[in-house]
Design a protein around this motif. Structure first.
Motif, PDB file in Angstrom:
ATOM      1  N   GLU A   1      -6.717  12.940  -3.191  1.00  0.00           N
ATOM      2  CA  GLU A   1      -7.876  12.837  -4.414  1.00  0.00           C
ATOM      3  C   GLU A   1      -6.690  12.567  -5.868  1.00  0.00           C
ATOM      4  N   ARG A   2      -5.639  12.158  -5.126  1.00  0.00           N
ATOM      5  CA  ARG A   2      -4.782  11.875  -6.772  1.00  0.00           C
ATOM      6  C   ARG A   2      -5.475   9.843  -6.603  1.00  0.00           C
ATOM      7  N   THR A   3      -5.901   8.781  -7.699  1.00  0.00           N
ATOM      8  CA  THR A   3      -5.638   7.763  -8.169  1.00  0.00           C
ATOM      9  C   THR A   3      -4.703   6.486  -7.888  1.00  0.00           C
ATOM     10  N   PHE A   4      -5.135   5.763  -8.049  1.00  0.00           N
ATOM     11  CA  PHE A   4      -4.306   4.643  -8.955  1.00  0.00           C
ATOM     12  C   PHE A   4      -5.627   4.024  -9.324  1.00  0.00           C
TER      13      PHE A   4
ATOM     14  N   GLU B   1       0.529   9.688 -13.371  1.00  0.00           N
ATOM     15  CA  GLU B   1      -0.760  10.090 -13.584  1.00  0.00           C
ATOM     16  C   GLU B   1      -1.460   9.107 -13.491  1.00  0.00           C
ATOM     17  N   ASN B   2      -2.211   8.024 -12.869  1.00  0.00           N
ATOM     18  CA  ASN B   2      -3.451   6.848 -11.784  1.00  0.00           C
ATOM     19  C   ASN B   2      -2.712   5.567 -12.496  1.00  0.00           C
ATOM     20  N   PRO B   3      -1.734   5.826 -11.845  1.00  0.00           N
ATOM     21  CA  PRO B   3      -0.578   3.511 -12.153  1.00  0.00           C
ATOM     22  C   PRO B   3      -1.810   2.373 -12.513  1.00  0.00           C
ATOM     23  N   ILE B   4      -1.210   1.953 -13.119  1.00  0.00           N
ATOM     24  CA  ILE B   4      -2.095   0.532 -12.747  1.00  0.00           C
ATOM     25  C   ILE B   4      -0.645   0.549 -12.202  1.00  0.00           C
TER      26      ILE B   4
ATOM     27  N   SER C   1       0.200  -1.479  -0.063  1.00  0.00           N
ATOM     28  CA  SER C   1       0.209  -0.092   0.214  1.00  0.00           C
ATOM     29  C   SER C   1       1.329   1.517   0.066  1.00  0.00           C
ATOM     30  N   TYR C   2       2.482   1.374   1.050  1.00  0.00           N
ATOM     31  CA  TYR C   2       2.712   2.979   1.095  1.00  0.00           C
ATOM     32  C   TYR C   2       3.137   2.777  -0.543  1.00  0.00           C
ATOM     33  N   ILE C   3       3.925   1.847  -1.039  1.00  0.00           N
ATOM     34  CA  ILE C   3       4.564   2.083  -2.439  1.00  0.00           C
ATOM     35  C   ILE C   3       3.695   2.089  -3.302  1.00  0.00           C
ATOM     36  N   ARG C   4       1.783   2.048  -3.175  1.00  0.00           N
ATOM     37  CA  ARG C   4       0.728   2.274  -4.207  1.00  0.00           C
ATOM     38  C   ARG C   4       0.839   4.136  -3.888  1.00  0.00           C
ATOM     39  N   PHE C   5       0.782   4.090  -2.868  1.00  0.00           N
ATOM     40  CA  PHE C   5       0.498   5.392  -2.877  1.00  0.00           C
ATOM     41  C   PHE C   5       1.668   6.380  -2.954  1.00  0.00           C
ATOM     42  N   LYS C   6       3.178   6.015  -3.283  1.00  0.00           N
ATOM     43  CA  LYS C   6       4.054   6.749  -3.708  1.00  0.00           C
ATOM     44  C   LYS C   6       3.397   7.491  -5.235  1.00  0.00           C
ATOM     45  N   LEU C   7       3.417   5.271  -5.716  1.00  0.00           N
ATOM     46  CA  LEU C   7       3.387   5.656  -7.077  1.00  0.00           C
ATOM     47  C   LEU C   7       2.571   6.431  -8.209  1.00  0.00           C
ATOM     48  N   ALA C   8       1.578   6.734  -7.139  1.00  0.00           N
ATOM     49  CA  ALA C   8       0.397   7.716  -7.144  1.00  0.00           C
ATOM     50  C   ALA C   8       0.246   8.761  -6.999  1.00  0.00           C
ATOM     51  N   LEU C   9       1.290   9.547  -5.786  1.00  0.00           N
ATOM     52  CA  LEU C   9       1.475  11.075  -6.356  1.00  0.00           C
ATOM     53  C   LEU C   9       2.511  10.400  -7.209  1.00  0.00           C
ATOM     54  N   THR C  10       3.203   9.853  -7.055  1.00  0.00           N
ATOM     55  CA  THR C  10       4.558  10.471  -9.091  1.00  0.00           C
ATOM     56  C   THR C  10       3.882  10.447 -10.604  1.00  0.00           C
TER      57      THR C  10
ATOM     58  N   GLU D   1      -8.862  -5.047 -10.682  1.00  0.00           N
ATOM     59  CA  GLU D   1      -9.745  -5.777 -10.067  1.00  0.00           C
ATOM     60  C   GLU D   1     -10.887  -4.779  -9.374  1.00  0.00           C
ATOM     61  N   SER D   2     -10.297  -3.629  -9.106  1.00  0.00           N
ATOM     62  CA  SER D   2     -10.917  -2.890  -8.324  1.00  0.00           C
ATOM     63  C   SER D   2     -10.920  -1.350  -9.259  1.00  0.00           C
ATOM     64  N   GLY D   3     -10.597  -1.992 -10.749  1.00  0.00           N
ATOM     65  CA  GLY D   3     -10.758  -0.154 -10.728  1.00  0.00           C
ATOM     66  C   GLY D   3      -9.979   1.054  -9.817  1.00  0.00           C
ATOM     67  N   GLU D   4     -10.647   2.305 -10.296  1.00  0.00           N
ATOM     68  CA  GLU D   4      -9.579   3.571  -9.727  1.00  0.00           C
ATOM     69  C   GLU D   4      -9.787   3.620  -8.649  1.00  0.00           C
ATOM     70  N   VAL D   5      -9.147   3.463  -8.023  1.00  0.00           N
ATOM     71  CA  VAL D   5      -9.050   4.117  -6.435  1.00  0.00           C
ATOM     72  C   VAL D   5      -8.171   5.140  -6.174  1.00  0.00           C
ATOM     73  N   ASN D   6      -9.006   5.816  -4.694  1.00  0.00           N
ATOM     74  CA  ASN D   6      -9.122   7.227  -4.713  1.00  0.00           C
ATOM     75  C   ASN D   6      -7.585   7.514  -3.120  1.00  0.00           C
ATOM     76  N   LEU D   7      -7.247   8.177  -2.845  1.00  0.00           N
ATOM     77  CA  LEU D   7      -6.256   7.979  -2.429  1.00  0.00           C
ATOM     78  C   LEU D   7      -6.394   8.209  -0.524  1.00  0.00           C
ATOM     79  N   LYS D   8      -7.758   9.026  -0.946  1.00  0.00           N
ATOM     80  CA  LYS D   8      -8.134   9.529   0.740  1.00  0.00           C
ATOM     81  C   LYS D   8      -9.331   7.950   0.653  1.00  0.00           C
ATOM     82  N   GLU D   9      -9.653   6.890  -0.680  1.00  0.00           N
ATOM     83  CA  GLU D   9     -10.356   6.066   0.452  1.00  0.00           C
ATOM     84  C   GLU D   9     -10.068   5.227   0.779  1.00  0.00           C
ATOM     85  N   ASN D  10      -8.413   4.708   0.163  1.00  0.00           N
ATOM     86  CA  ASN D  10      -7.195   4.431   0.476  1.00  0.00           C
ATOM     87  C   ASN D  10      -6.799   4.181   1.758  1.00  0.00           C
TER      88      ASN D  10
END
Length: 173
Positions: free
Chosen positions: A132-135, A83-86, A72-81, A139-148
């Motif tokens: 508000e950034r996303t990844f 644009e909507n990474p897979i 999850s930590y890595i996913r946050f960093k990807l989403a912050l650096t 399987e789950s689609g677009e995930v917002n960081l705030k919700e994550n």
């Protein structure tokens, strides 16, 4: 009670308030200590208790939490650096069968504490725009960081409840 979801499944009310986000970050910050206190002094046989038939052992749950929260930590960093990474999902149940899950739980507790120290600093620094950034999860689609943030606050409490159930019921796999 559904032993798979002893605290219920994660549900979020939209819009997510700033207060909710701050509370979730606080819950994430407290998880490593709560987990350490909960499993402190458990014997090797107690670490093999499960919360339900076919469920993970306490030892596997401890290792899973560190692996999951590292991802999850890595996913946050990807989403912050980016644009909507897979992001790449992983086979949690297969990870739980790997040899490192046989290591003493302290290794996973130490890793979880280190991840959370870095993660919480990152989370507390995020602007409203960054939250508000996303990844994109395949399987789950677009995930917002705030919700994550809420999902992972729930995830920690979810597995703490599993460990409590295992300790209460002394159910061995």
């Amino acid at each position: 009670m559904d032993r798979r979801y002893p605290i219920g499944q994660f549900h979020v009310e939209v819009p997510i308030s700033e207060e909710h986000t701050k509370q979730w970050i606080e819950e994430i910050s407290q998880l490593p200590e709560q987990l350490s206190l909960l499993v402190k002094g458990l014997s090797e046989s107690e670490l093999l208790y499960t919360y339900r038939e076919g469920g993970w052992t306490i030892k596997q749950l401890i290792h899973h939490l560190s692996d999951s929260h590292l991802n999850s930590y890595i996913r946050f960093k990807l989403a912050l650096t980016e644009e909507n990474p897979i992001i790449k999902p992983y086979e949690e149940s297969k990870w739980a069968e790997l040899l490192d899950y046989e290591m003493p739980p302290q290794s996973a507790l130490d890793l979880l504490a280190a991840i959370h120290r870095k993660w919480v600093v990152l989370l507390r620094s995020l602007s409203a725009e960054q939250l508000e950034r996303t990844f994109r999860h395949p399987e789950s689609g677009e995930v917002n960081l705030k919700e994550n943030i809420g999902i992972y606050a729930w995830h920690g409490k979810h597995h703490l409840a599993h460990i409590r159930l295992a300790l209460e019921n002394d159910h061995k796999q």
